[in-house]
Structures are given as C-alpha cells and as structure tokens.
Design a protein around this motif. Structure first.
Motif, PDB file in Angstrom:
ATOM      1  N   MET A   1      -1.336   6.821   1.238  1.00  0.00           N
ATOM      2  CA  MET A   1      -1.354   5.486   0.741  1.00  0.00           C
ATOM      3  C   MET A   1      -2.442   5.400  -0.330  1.00  0.00           C
ATOM      4  O   MET A   1      -3.571   5.840  -0.113  1.00  0.00           O
ATOM      5  CB  MET A   1      -1.668   4.522   1.887  1.00  0.00           C
ATOM      6  CG  MET A   1      -2.001   3.134   1.429  1.00  0.00           C
ATOM      7  SD  MET A   1      -2.434   2.005   2.759  1.00  0.00           S
ATOM      8  CE  MET A   1      -4.057   2.578   3.187  1.00  0.00           C
ATOM      9  N   PHE A   2      -2.074   4.863  -1.480  1.00  0.00           N
ATOM     10  CA  PHE A   2      -3.063   4.579  -2.515  1.00  0.00           C
ATOM     11  C   PHE A   2      -3.669   3.212  -2.243  1.00  0.00           C
ATOM     12  O   PHE A   2      -2.981   2.291  -1.822  1.00  0.00           O
ATOM     13  CB  PHE A   2      -2.411   4.583  -3.898  1.00  0.00           C
ATOM     14  CG  PHE A   2      -1.953   5.937  -4.330  1.00  0.00           C
ATOM     15  CD1 PHE A   2      -2.832   6.846  -4.871  1.00  0.00           C
ATOM     16  CD2 PHE A   2      -0.632   6.303  -4.184  1.00  0.00           C
ATOM     17  CE1 PHE A   2      -2.409   8.101  -5.261  1.00  0.00           C
ATOM     18  CE2 PHE A   2      -0.189   7.554  -4.574  1.00  0.00           C
ATOM     19  CZ  PHE A   2      -1.086   8.454  -5.110  1.00  0.00           C
ATOM     20  N   TYR A   3      -4.946   3.066  -2.492  1.00  0.00           N
ATOM     21  CA  TYR A   3      -5.594   1.772  -2.309  1.00  0.00           C
ATOM     22  C   TYR A   3      -6.643   1.571  -3.396  1.00  0.00           C
ATOM     23  O   TYR A   3      -7.129   2.527  -4.001  1.00  0.00           O
ATOM     24  CB  TYR A   3      -6.229   1.661  -0.919  1.00  0.00           C
ATOM     25  CG  TYR A   3      -7.386   2.596  -0.700  1.00  0.00           C
ATOM     26  CD1 TYR A   3      -8.679   2.199  -0.986  1.00  0.00           C
ATOM     27  CD2 TYR A   3      -7.177   3.884  -0.219  1.00  0.00           C
ATOM     28  CE1 TYR A   3      -9.746   3.065  -0.801  1.00  0.00           C
ATOM     29  CE2 TYR A   3      -8.233   4.744  -0.020  1.00  0.00           C
ATOM     30  CZ  TYR A   3      -9.511   4.326  -0.322  1.00  0.00           C
ATOM     31  OH  TYR A   3     -10.559   5.186  -0.139  1.00  0.00           O
ATOM     32  N   SER A   4      -6.965   0.329  -3.657  1.00  0.00           N
ATOM     33  CA  SER A   4      -8.015  -0.037  -4.611  1.00  0.00           C
ATOM     34  C   SER A   4      -9.170  -0.659  -3.843  1.00  0.00           C
ATOM     35  O   SER A   4      -8.959  -1.439  -2.923  1.00  0.00           O
ATOM     36  CB  SER A   4      -7.489  -1.057  -5.625  1.00  0.00           C
ATOM     37  OG  SER A   4      -6.377  -0.553  -6.291  1.00  0.00           O
ATOM     38  N   ALA A   5     -10.379  -0.311  -4.237  1.00  0.00           N
ATOM     39  CA  ALA A   5     -11.561  -0.870  -3.581  1.00  0.00           C
ATOM     40  C   ALA A   5     -12.742  -0.794  -4.532  1.00  0.00           C
ATOM     41  O   ALA A   5     -12.774   0.037  -5.441  1.00  0.00           O
ATOM     42  CB  ALA A   5     -11.871  -0.092  -2.304  1.00  0.00           C
ATOM     43  N   THR A  29       1.419   3.051  10.700  1.00  0.00           N
ATOM     44  CA  THR A  29       0.573   1.960  11.163  1.00  0.00           C
ATOM     45  C   THR A  29      -0.899   2.369  11.321  1.00  0.00           C
ATOM     46  O   THR A  29      -1.717   1.573  11.746  1.00  0.00           O
ATOM     47  CB  THR A  29       1.087   1.396  12.499  1.00  0.00           C
ATOM     48  OG1 THR A  29       1.120   2.454  13.460  1.00  0.00           O
ATOM     49  CG2 THR A  29       2.477   0.807  12.342  1.00  0.00           C
ATOM     50  N   GLY A  30      -1.216   3.621  10.970  1.00  0.00           N
ATOM     51  CA  GLY A  30      -2.593   4.078  11.030  1.00  0.00           C
ATOM     52  C   GLY A  30      -2.912   4.713  12.361  1.00  0.00           C
ATOM     53  O   GLY A  30      -2.028   4.922  13.176  1.00  0.00           O
ATOM     54  N   PRO A  31      -4.141   5.066  12.538  1.00  0.00           N
ATOM     55  CA  PRO A  31      -5.278   4.826  11.658  1.00  0.00           C
ATOM     56  C   PRO A  31      -5.246   5.740  10.429  1.00  0.00           C
ATOM     57  O   PRO A  31      -4.674   6.828  10.459  1.00  0.00           O
ATOM     58  CB  PRO A  31      -6.485   5.161  12.536  1.00  0.00           C
ATOM     59  CG  PRO A  31      -5.982   6.175  13.507  1.00  0.00           C
ATOM     60  CD  PRO A  31      -4.526   5.807  13.744  1.00  0.00           C
TER      61      PRO A  31
END
Length: 82
Positions: A1-5, A29-31
């Motif tokens: 999963m790509f994410y921005s932070a 669903t993770g973790p």
C-alpha cells in the motif's frame, strides 16, 4: 500500500512535508509494516496520492500529485525494481 505522510525529517520547517512510503501486510486489513522505514524518494516538494500504472509494454510507473508554485501537477515516474 502506498501512503502519504509528513516525513519526520523537516529541517526547513515546511508546512507541507509530505512524502510517499510503502507499507506491506499479509492481510488487506493489516497490520501493516513500513517496507523501508523511509520515503521511496525525497523530492524538494510535497507529494501525495501515489498509485501504480502498468503500461501496455509491461513497464510500471508511479504517478502522484504535487503542488508546485501553487499549481497542482500530476507526475509520472517509471519504476525500477532494484
């Protein structure tokens, strides 16, 4: 999963210090665990909304949004797997 932070390193105290990271999990669903514990790359501008595009010639590209000089732009960058 790509994410921005907001990246934890912000030497110039920028209001927007967004970078793109990659997290992985064995389950949708993770973790999730950060793949590199650092951004994929560090341009001199904030970046968000990363996605992958596979072209007809089987090349992969990362595209993402950025704001440069008050203009929204869409950036396309070819991915290499090293």
């Amino acid at each position: 999963m790509f994410y921005s932070a907001n990246w934890k390193e912000n030497p110039n105290n920028e209001l927007e210090n967004f970078h793109i990271g990659v997290a992985v999990s064995d389950s949708p669903t993770g973790p999730f665990k950060d793949l590199k514990n650092e951004p994929l790359f560090t341009p001199d501008y904030p970046i968000i909304d990363a996605n992958v595009f596979k072209d007809a010639d089987d090349k992969y590209y990362l595209y993402y949004s950025s704001r440069l000089l008050f203009h929204e732009v869409l950036v396309l960058q070819q991915l290499t797997f090293d």
